[in-house]
Design a protein around this motif. Structure first.
Motif, PDB file in Angstrom:
ATOM      1  N   HIS A   1       0.835  -1.200   0.000  1.00 44.87           N
ATOM      2  CA  HIS A   1       0.000   0.000   0.000  1.00 44.87           C
ATOM      3  C   HIS A   1       0.872   1.254   0.000  1.00 44.87           C
ATOM      4  O   HIS A   1       1.609   1.504   0.968  1.00 44.87           O
ATOM      5  N   THR A   2       0.792   2.038  -1.048  1.00 40.30           N
ATOM      6  CA  THR A   2       1.586   3.252  -1.165  1.00 40.30           C
ATOM      7  C   THR A   2       1.320   4.214  -0.009  1.00 40.30           C
ATOM      8  O   THR A   2       2.230   4.879   0.492  1.00 40.30           O
ATOM      9  N   TYR A   3       0.069   4.288   0.413  1.00 41.24           N
ATOM     10  CA  TYR A   3      -0.291   5.181   1.520  1.00 41.24           C
ATOM     11  C   TYR A   3       0.481   4.819   2.788  1.00 41.24           C
ATOM     12  O   TYR A   3       1.003   5.699   3.479  1.00 41.24           O
ATOM     13  N   VAL A   4       0.560   3.541   3.107  1.00 40.15           N
ATOM     14  CA  VAL A   4       1.274   3.123   4.314  1.00 40.15           C
ATOM     15  C   VAL A   4       2.767   3.396   4.159  1.00 40.15           C
ATOM     16  O   VAL A   4       3.424   3.883   5.092  1.00 40.15           O
ATOM     17  N   ARG A   5       3.301   3.101   2.997  1.00 38.78           N
ATOM     18  CA  ARG A   5       4.715   3.396   2.747  1.00 38.78           C
ATOM     19  C   ARG A   5       5.023   4.869   2.994  1.00 38.78           C
ATOM     20  O   ARG A   5       6.004   5.219   3.675  1.00 38.78           O
ATOM     21  N   CYS A   6       4.148   5.758   2.500  1.00 42.38           N
ATOM     22  CA  CYS A   6       4.396   7.188   2.653  1.00 42.38           C
ATOM     23  C   CYS A   6       4.131   7.671   4.075  1.00 42.38           C
ATOM     24  O   CYS A   6       4.776   8.618   4.531  1.00 42.38           O
ATOM     25  N   ARG A   7       3.214   7.034   4.785  1.00 44.72           N
ATOM     26  CA  ARG A   7       3.043   7.370   6.200  1.00 44.72           C
ATOM     27  C   ARG A   7       4.322   7.042   6.988  1.00 44.72           C
ATOM     28  O   ARG A   7       4.738   7.818   7.853  1.00 44.72           O
ATOM     29  N   LEU A   8       4.926   5.913   6.691  1.00 44.63           N
ATOM     30  CA  LEU A   8       6.176   5.553   7.367  1.00 44.63           C
ATOM     31  C   LEU A   8       7.293   6.527   7.003  1.00 44.63           C
ATOM     32  O   LEU A   8       8.067   6.955   7.870  1.00 44.63           O
ATOM     33  N   GLU A   9       7.368   6.882   5.730  1.00 50.16           N
ATOM     34  CA  GLU A   9       8.389   7.841   5.290  1.00 50.16           C
ATOM     35  C   GLU A   9       8.133   9.213   5.904  1.00 50.16           C
ATOM     36  O   GLU A   9       9.079   9.925   6.276  1.00 50.16           O
ATOM     37  N   GLN A  10       6.876   9.599   6.018  1.00 48.66           N
ATOM     38  CA  GLN A  10       6.515  10.882   6.622  1.00 48.66           C
ATOM     39  C   GLN A  10       7.050  10.978   8.041  1.00 48.66           C
ATOM     40  O   GLN A  10       7.669  11.974   8.435  1.00 48.66           O
ATOM     41  N   ALA A  11       6.823   9.933   8.837  1.00 45.79           N
ATOM     42  CA  ALA A  11       7.288   9.935  10.224  1.00 45.79           C
ATOM     43  C   ALA A  11       8.811   9.914  10.296  1.00 45.79           C
ATOM     44  O   ALA A  11       9.427  10.699  11.037  1.00 45.79           O
ATOM     45  N   ARG A  12       9.426   9.023   9.533  1.00 44.13           N
ATOM     46  CA  ARG A  12      10.877   8.876   9.597  1.00 44.13           C
ATOM     47  C   ARG A  12      11.602  10.129   9.105  1.00 44.13           C
ATOM     48  O   ARG A  12      12.511  10.648   9.777  1.00 44.13           O
ATOM     49  N   GLU A  13      11.190  10.643   7.966  1.00 44.28           N
ATOM     50  CA  GLU A  13      11.896  11.786   7.386  1.00 44.28           C
ATOM     51  C   GLU A  13      11.543  13.087   8.112  1.00 44.28           C
ATOM     52  O   GLU A  13      12.392  13.984   8.212  1.00 44.28           O
ATOM     53  N   GLY A  14      10.315  13.193   8.612  1.00 42.41           N
ATOM     54  CA  GLY A  14       9.964  14.367   9.398  1.00 42.41           C
ATOM     55  C   GLY A  14      10.790  14.455  10.663  1.00 42.41           C
ATOM     56  O   GLY A  14      11.282  15.528  11.039  1.00 42.41           O
ATOM     57  N   ARG A  15      10.969  13.318  11.344  1.00 43.68           N
ATOM     58  CA  ARG A  15      11.789  13.304  12.560  1.00 43.68           C
ATOM     59  C   ARG A  15      13.254  13.572  12.246  1.00 43.68           C
ATOM     60  O   ARG A  15      13.936  14.259  13.007  1.00 43.68           O
ATOM     61  N   ALA A  16      13.733  13.032  11.131  1.00 44.10           N
ATOM     62  CA  ALA A  16      15.123  13.296  10.757  1.00 44.10           C
ATOM     63  C   ALA A  16      15.335  14.784  10.488  1.00 44.10           C
ATOM     64  O   ALA A  16      16.359  15.356  10.877  1.00 44.10           O
ATOM     65  N   ALA A  17      14.370  15.427   9.842  1.00 39.70           N
ATOM     66  CA  ALA A  17      14.481  16.858   9.572  1.00 39.70           C
ATOM     67  C   ALA A  17      14.446  17.668  10.862  1.00 39.70           C
ATOM     68  O   ALA A  17      15.124  18.685  10.991  1.00 39.70           O
ATOM     69  N   ALA A  18      13.658  17.216  11.835  1.00 39.08           N
ATOM     70  CA  ALA A  18      13.546  17.933  13.101  1.00 39.08           C
ATOM     71  C   ALA A  18      14.824  17.844  13.924  1.00 39.08           C
ATOM     72  O   ALA A  18      15.186  18.780  14.638  1.00 39.08           O
ATOM     73  N   GLY A  19      15.507  16.726  13.855  1.00 36.87           N
ATOM     74  CA  GLY A  19      16.733  16.560  14.635  1.00 36.87           C
ATOM     75  C   GLY A  19      16.445  16.155  16.076  1.00 36.87           C
ATOM     76  O   GLY A  19      15.293  16.126  16.525  1.00 36.87           O
ATOM     77  N   SER A  20      17.498  15.870  16.803  1.00 39.96           N
ATOM     78  CA  SER A  20      17.348  15.315  18.146  1.00 39.96           C
ATOM     79  C   SER A  20      16.786  16.310  19.152  1.00 39.96           C
ATOM     80  O   SER A  20      16.229  15.909  20.174  1.00 39.96           O
ATOM     81  N   GLY A  21      16.904  17.598  18.889  1.00 39.57           N
ATOM     82  CA  GLY A  21      16.422  18.588  19.846  1.00 39.57           C
ATOM     83  C   GLY A  21      14.961  18.943  19.709  1.00 39.57           C
ATOM     84  O   GLY A  21      14.454  19.766  20.480  1.00 39.57           O
ATOM     85  N   LEU A  22      14.286  18.328  18.740  1.00 39.72           N
ATOM     86  CA  LEU A  22      12.882  18.653  18.496  1.00 39.72           C
ATOM     87  C   LEU A  22      12.108  17.337  18.401  1.00 39.72           C
ATOM     88  O   LEU A  22      11.912  16.801  17.312  1.00 39.72           O
ATOM     89  N   PRO A  23      11.665  16.768  19.526  1.00 41.38           N
ATOM     90  CA  PRO A  23      10.917  15.511  19.475  1.00 41.38           C
ATOM     91  C   PRO A  23       9.581  15.694  18.766  1.00 41.38           C
ATOM     92  O   PRO A  23       8.863  16.666  19.009  1.00 41.38           O
ATOM     93  N   VAL A  24       9.257  14.739  17.887  1.00 38.13           N
ATOM     94  CA  VAL A  24       8.022  14.804  17.106  1.00 38.13           C
ATOM     95  C   VAL A  24       7.199  13.555  17.385  1.00 38.13           C
ATOM     96  O   VAL A  24       7.617  12.433  17.054  1.00 38.13           O
ATOM     97  N   ALA A  25       6.042  13.727  18.000  1.00 34.68           N
ATOM     98  CA  ALA A  25       5.126  12.619  18.252  1.00 34.68           C
ATOM     99  C   ALA A  25       4.333  12.319  16.989  1.00 34.68           C
ATOM    100  O   ALA A  25       3.946  13.233  16.255  1.00 34.68           O
TER     101      ALA A  25
END
Length: 312
Positions: free
Chosen positions: A128-152
């Protein structure tokens, strides 16, 4: 806290804004279309990091509450489109948030990522492309935020409720069906469900804690039969719900997948594999036990004034 809510005019976003303000926090909103309660008109799909930084300056956190319709067929291939709609805006938002020194964030995600962790044998991201992109959204969003900005990441099931004229995108067809004289039949299986208010309260709790985890949310776990029966009761057309055989469900969805593919279209949730999800118990444990019924009746009001017929 001072929080920007992107998608703040939608069902979830508006409830998050309400809870933030009730708890004494400051909330500003950004949405694609101008309207009451929208502080900044912003197209998250095209806004650059430089566009976002002035909106985030001086704030403590950001919430991404924009949504994508995973069921609507679109022309192949849909993966680049979903990346553009779901992943890239989150990366830019939290890149800008990190550059502005924000200290907390939240993304409105999907409970499919919860089941991807819980049931890896289902291969949800591959199917499912939607699930793949949800996982990428979480992973890449957190990577962009960095360790000082926790993202739930709030892993959301079916969400009931209303914000002004905003309802869940799936509510309209179910409302019309429940009010009709057509038979009600549903397959085995079921889903977790939550109210928009519960989602908002859990989100604000996470922001207050500075939580950067994955947070699955459920108020109740409902069989499809129970959910449709309760919707029919809410609209004043109470009646029994029949059982659609699993084999018929699988055959119908596979046929839908073949027809979609023949038309060179795809959806974020692949119909050829959707039966595996629809027939499963997509339950989140433990459920919160918060009352779901008020939000269900808010979503599906009895406009006829309570003329429920007895079950047959």
């Amino acid at each position: 806290m001072r929080i920007l809510v992107v998608g703040g005019s939608g069902l979830i976003g508006a409830n998050v804004v309400d809870v933030l303000r009730e708890r004494g926090h400051a909330a500003t909103t950004a949405a694609r279309t101008a309207g009451p309660g929208v502080d900044h008109v912003l197209d998250a799909e095209t806004a650059s990091v430089d566009d976002l930084r002035p909106l985030l300056a001086g704030l403590d956190g950001a919430v991404y509450a924009a949504r994508t319709d995973e069921q609507r067929p679109r022309r192949k291939p849909v993966y680049p489109l979903y990346r553009r709609e779901m992943v890239e805006p989150v990366v830019r938002l939290f890149t800008a948030a990190r550059q502005e020194g924000l200290t907390r964030g939240a993304i409105m995600g999907s409970y499919y990522t919860y089941f991807d962790r819980l049931r890896p044998q289902w291969h949800l991201a591959d199917r499912h492309t939607y699930v793949r992109c949800r996982l990428e959204q979480a992973r890449e969003g957190r990577a962009a935020a960095g360790s000082g900005l926790p993202v739930a990441v709030l892993e959301l099931p079916f969400v009931f409720g209303r914000a002004g004229d905003r309802l869940p995108n799936w509510a309209g067809p179910l409302d019309r069906w429940a009010r009709s004289r057509s038979p009600l039949i549903m397959p085995p299986g079921g889903t977790a469900a939550a109210s928009a208010r519960s989602v908002a309260e859990v989100t604000v709790d996470a922001l207050e804690r500075g939580d950067g985890g994955d947070i699955p949310i459920a108020d109740e776990n409902l069989t499809w039969n129970d959910m449709i029966a309760r919707i029919a009761d809410a609209v004043g057309r109470r009646r029994r719900v029949g059982r659609l055989p699993a084999g018929v469900t699988r055959a119908g969805l596979r046929l839908g997948g073949l027809l979609m593919s023949a038309g060179r279209k795809e959806a974020g949730i692949n119909p050829s594999h959707f039966a595996d999800l629809l027939l499963a118990d997509l339950f989140i444990q433990p459920a919160s036990g918060r009352a779901l019924e008020p939000a269900l009746r808010e979503t599906f009001p009895d406009t006829a004034g309570g003329s429920a017929s007895p079950p047959r």
